[in-house]
Design an enzyme around this catalytic site. Structure first.
Site, PDB file in Angstrom:
ATOM      1  N   THR A 152      19.750 -31.985  -3.323  1.00 60.01           N
ATOM      2  CA  THR A 152      20.399 -30.989  -3.895  1.00 60.01           C
ATOM      3  C   THR A 152      19.659 -29.716  -3.940  1.00 60.01           C
ATOM      4  OG1 THR A 152      19.770 -31.709  -6.286  1.00 60.01           O
ATOM      5  CG2 THR A 152      21.902 -32.639  -5.606  1.00 60.01           C
ATOM      6  N   GLU A 161      26.808 -34.170  -3.762  1.00 61.01           N
ATOM      7  CA  GLU A 161      26.950 -35.533  -4.230  1.00 61.01           C
ATOM      8  C   GLU A 161      28.322 -36.239  -3.538  1.00 61.01           C
ATOM      9  OE1 GLU A 161      25.788 -33.126  -5.922  1.00 61.01           O
ATOM     10  OE2 GLU A 161      24.438 -33.757  -7.585  1.00 61.01           O
ATOM     11  N   LYS A 180      30.423 -19.019 -24.014  1.00 59.36           N
ATOM     12  CA  LYS A 180      31.042 -19.386 -25.431  1.00 59.36           C
ATOM     13  C   LYS A 180      30.820 -18.133 -26.347  1.00 59.36           C
ATOM     14  CE  LYS A 180      32.348 -23.846 -26.876  1.00 59.36           C
ATOM     15  NZ  LYS A 180      32.148 -25.025 -27.250  1.00 59.36           N
TER      16      LYS A 180
HETATM   17  P1  AMP Z   1      26.319 -28.106  -3.777  1.00 55.94           P
HETATM   18  O1  AMP Z   1      25.971 -29.288  -4.079  1.00 55.94           O
HETATM   19  O2  AMP Z   1      25.067 -26.961  -3.688  1.00 55.94           O
HETATM   20  O3  AMP Z   1      27.453 -27.912  -2.463  1.00 55.94           O
HETATM   21  O4  AMP Z   1      27.105 -27.362  -4.988  1.00 55.94           O
HETATM   22  C1  AMP Z   1      28.036 -27.823  -5.162  1.00 55.94           C
HETATM   23  C2  AMP Z   1      28.846 -26.832  -6.445  1.00 55.94           C
HETATM   24  O5  AMP Z   1      29.370 -25.687  -5.721  1.00 55.94           O
HETATM   25  C3  AMP Z   1      30.341 -27.635  -6.971  1.00 55.94           C
HETATM   26  O6  AMP Z   1      29.705 -28.389  -8.186  1.00 55.94           O
HETATM   27  C4  AMP Z   1      30.774 -26.201  -7.751  1.00 55.94           C
HETATM   28  O7  AMP Z   1      30.276 -25.914  -8.772  1.00 55.94           O
HETATM   29  C5  AMP Z   1      30.553 -25.260  -6.486  1.00 55.94           C
HETATM   30  N1  AMP Z   1      31.635 -25.247  -5.778  1.00 55.94           N
HETATM   31  C6  AMP Z   1      31.837 -25.713  -4.525  1.00 55.94           C
HETATM   32  N2  AMP Z   1      33.297 -25.454  -4.123  1.00 55.94           N
HETATM   33  C7  AMP Z   1      33.741 -24.514  -5.047  1.00 55.94           C
HETATM   34  C8  AMP Z   1      34.923 -23.848  -5.208  1.00 55.94           C
HETATM   35  N3  AMP Z   1      35.943 -24.092  -4.243  1.00 55.94           N
HETATM   36  N4  AMP Z   1      35.249 -23.137  -6.206  1.00 55.94           N
HETATM   37  C9  AMP Z   1      34.270 -23.166  -7.264  1.00 55.94           C
HETATM   38  N5  AMP Z   1      33.133 -23.732  -7.452  1.00 55.94           N
HETATM   39  C10 AMP Z   1      32.654 -24.586  -6.079  1.00 55.94           C
END
Ligand code: AMP
Length: 539
Positions: free
Chosen positions: A181, A324, A429
């Site tokens: 990550t 993940e 918030k």
């Molecule tokens: P990563 O593991 O770096 O690919 O990041 C994953 C995170 O990207 C997710 O938990 C979301 O917070 C964000 N994410 C991925 N796709 C979307 C989407 N279509 N809309 C909003 N957030 C997204």
């Protein structure tokens, strides 16, 4: 009663064998700036055998980690198949990580061999002394190599090997590849995909993205990030031509590649697809071969979806997932029977859960809350391509009764359409009520003067937190905070309207191009921004 079915293992070796045998003439095309390098699946398949032989000669055995520090290109595809199919573990290294984090993940994974692009050798050289597990470095390309002594040359190694390799039998539950990550909310954590999870996810990507051997797939998503959303494996499985842009990810390079090679399908994060759109609008460019593009990784503004449709003639599908989740978990297709004028209601949602993945919504106490499209909570997921733990790292707070806690906050409706309103760490918030930073951002980029927007919660004496809007304006454009508030006013509740605004040249981003809100909040704390506070707007 037992079934009568055969128990064939679900493995990357099988994906590889199928694509190689059934689609020998499909193409792998790598862009090299002006020219593209063309080859066939059949030729790549032979080189995959040779690469596995070369790694075995270097002493790589099943379970060993082999890192790749590479752009998207043919040799990276070869590593994608050779390393897992020989039973070793492909560890894709994020070439945008700061060197200390790069060293940290190489050490944590204990990579024994690293395959690196010639252009990235200075980066590897800057950390190699701190990475004792690396025994061999293999360099792709014949360009200058700096700081690595006398590394092995990829082509020389392949030339010395046999064109056939005796692939071992694979336990489908063993690790095939791993990705860390990006660590914006703590240290990077390793997710290890299994052969079985990659196999099943490939079938999901094939079906969800409607891929086939007539398609030409432009893979813009970096192959170091969540297996480029699984597209190399799914595309190969069904014989799509794979078009790889190398390091030419600037809009001009992408436009040249698209014009020359005419892909039909692509995918990318909103920042890249926005840059491509802006470039075509400003300079022209023929991207008409592309019919569909998947966009995700962060919230996709509705205005981007409509601009792709109206200006470029491309249907943009919003998808949601994370490292993940392999990553595909949801995609925003309207339900059947949707009237054309209502399509955007669904297309601009985060997505509808894909087959194979289950979703639920929980409140702060962990109790399930209804899927009614209104109740807001944290989204939890489970399924065969969702991680159940992190590699050699304890993180009990990320799991809940066998479900992964995504850290994404939002609502789910009765048909399992998801709408993400925030990351749990970014929720604003204000006076006890939630304000969606994501919604404000996606609305703000709909203003004609705004190129990019970020909204974060900052301390407020009266309301505990209030939104601060950071904006990058388009070149030559201007807009005042009052104009922007007027633009937002009909679209959101009055108390959502920010009274703190700042205009910047660039927004801080993570190594995978997402807004780095942790850094934005820290920089605000250090008073790095000059903030306009609208006293008249304060509540
Ligand atoms: P990563 O593991 O770096 O690919 O990041 C994953 C995170 O990207 C997710 O938990 C979301 O917070 C964000 N994410 C991925 N796709 C979307 C989407 N279509 N809309 C909003 N957030 C997204």
């Amino acid at each position: 009663m037992n079934s009568t079915m055969q128990d064939a293992p679900l493995s990357i070796t099988e994906l590889f064998r199928h694509g190689a045998q059934v689609f020998p003439d499909s193409e792998i095309i790598t862009f090299e700036g002006e020219q593209a390098r063309h080859t066939s699946y059949a030729k790549v398949a032979e080189r995959v055998n040779r690469l596995a032989g070369a790694l075995r000669t270097l002493g790589i055995v099943p379970g060993d980690r082999v890192g790749t520090l590479c752009w998207n290109h043919q040799e990276h595809i070869e590593a994608y198949f050779a390393i897992p199919s020989m039973g070793a573990v492909l560890h894709t290294l994020n070439l945008r990580l700061p060197p200390p984090q790069l060293a940290q993940i190489i050490n944590h994974a204990e990579d024994r061999v690293v395959i690196v692009d010639d252009s990235l050798t200075p980066l590897l050289a800057s950390v190699i002394d701190q990475c004792p597990s690396i025994e061999n470095v293999i360099v792709v390309g014949s360009g200058e190599v700096s700081g690595l002594g006398e590394p092995l040359a990829y082509e020389t190694l392949l030339a010395a090997e046999s064109p056939t390799f005796a692939w071992p039998e694979i336990d489908e539950r063993s690790a095939a590849s791993m990705c860390y990550t990006t660590g914006t909310t703590g240290d990077p954590k390793g997710v290890a995909y299994s052969h079985r999870s990659v196999y099943l996810h490939s079938f999901a990507v094939w079906a969800t993205f409607h891929l086939d051997d007539r398609g030409r797939l432009l893979i813009i998503v970096p192959m170091f990030h969540v297996n480029a959303w699984g597209t190399p494996y799914a595309g190969w499985l069904v014989g799509s031509d794979l078009l790889l842009p190398g390091r030419f990810l600037q809009p001009q390079g992408l436009c040249d590649f698209i014009r020359q090679e005419r892909p039909t399908f692509t995918g990318g994060v909103p920042t890249i697809l926005t840059a491509l759109l802006n470039h075509v609008q400003a300079n022209g460019g023929d991207v008409s071969s592309i019919k569909t593009a998947v966009c995700g990784g962060s919230a996709v503004p509705a205005t981007l979806i409509t601009a792709y449709r109206d200006v470029l003639g491309i249907e943009l599908w919003q998808a949601w997932g994370m490292t993940e989740t392999s990553p595909i978990a949801a995609i925003a297709f309207p339900p059947k029977g949707t009237a054309p004028e209502d399509e955007m209601i669904y297309r601009s949602k985060t997505g509808r859960v894909v087959p194979g993945v289950e979703l639920r919504l929980v409140d702060d106490s962990g109790a399930e809350i209804p899927h009614d499209g209104e109740a807001v909570g944290e989204i939890e997921v489970r399924g065969p391509w969702i991680t159940a733990s992190y590699y050699n790292a304890e993180a009990p707070e990320k799991f809940h009764d066998g479900w992964l806690r995504t850290g994404d906050v939002g609502n789910i409706d009765a048909r399992n359409y998801v709408q993400i309103t925030d990351r749990s760490k970014d929720v604003i918030k204000s006076g006890g009520e939630w304000i969606s930073s994501v919604e404000l951002e996606t609305l703000l980029v709909g203003h004609p003067a705004v190129a990019e927007a970020a909204v974060v919660g900052v301390h407020d004496d009266r309301w505990a937190e209030r939104p601060l809007a950071l904006l990058v304006l388009k070149p030559g454009a201007s807009a005042t905070p009052d104009e922007l508030r007027d633009f937002l006013a009909p679209k959101v509740a009055r108390w959502w309207l920010p009274e703190r605004w700042t205009f910047v040249d660039e927004l801080p981003k993570t190594s995978v191009g997402k807004l780095d809100k942790k850094l934005i909040r820290a920089e605000y704390g250090r008073e790095k921004f000059s903030v306009i506070e609208l006293e008249h707007a304060k509540r």
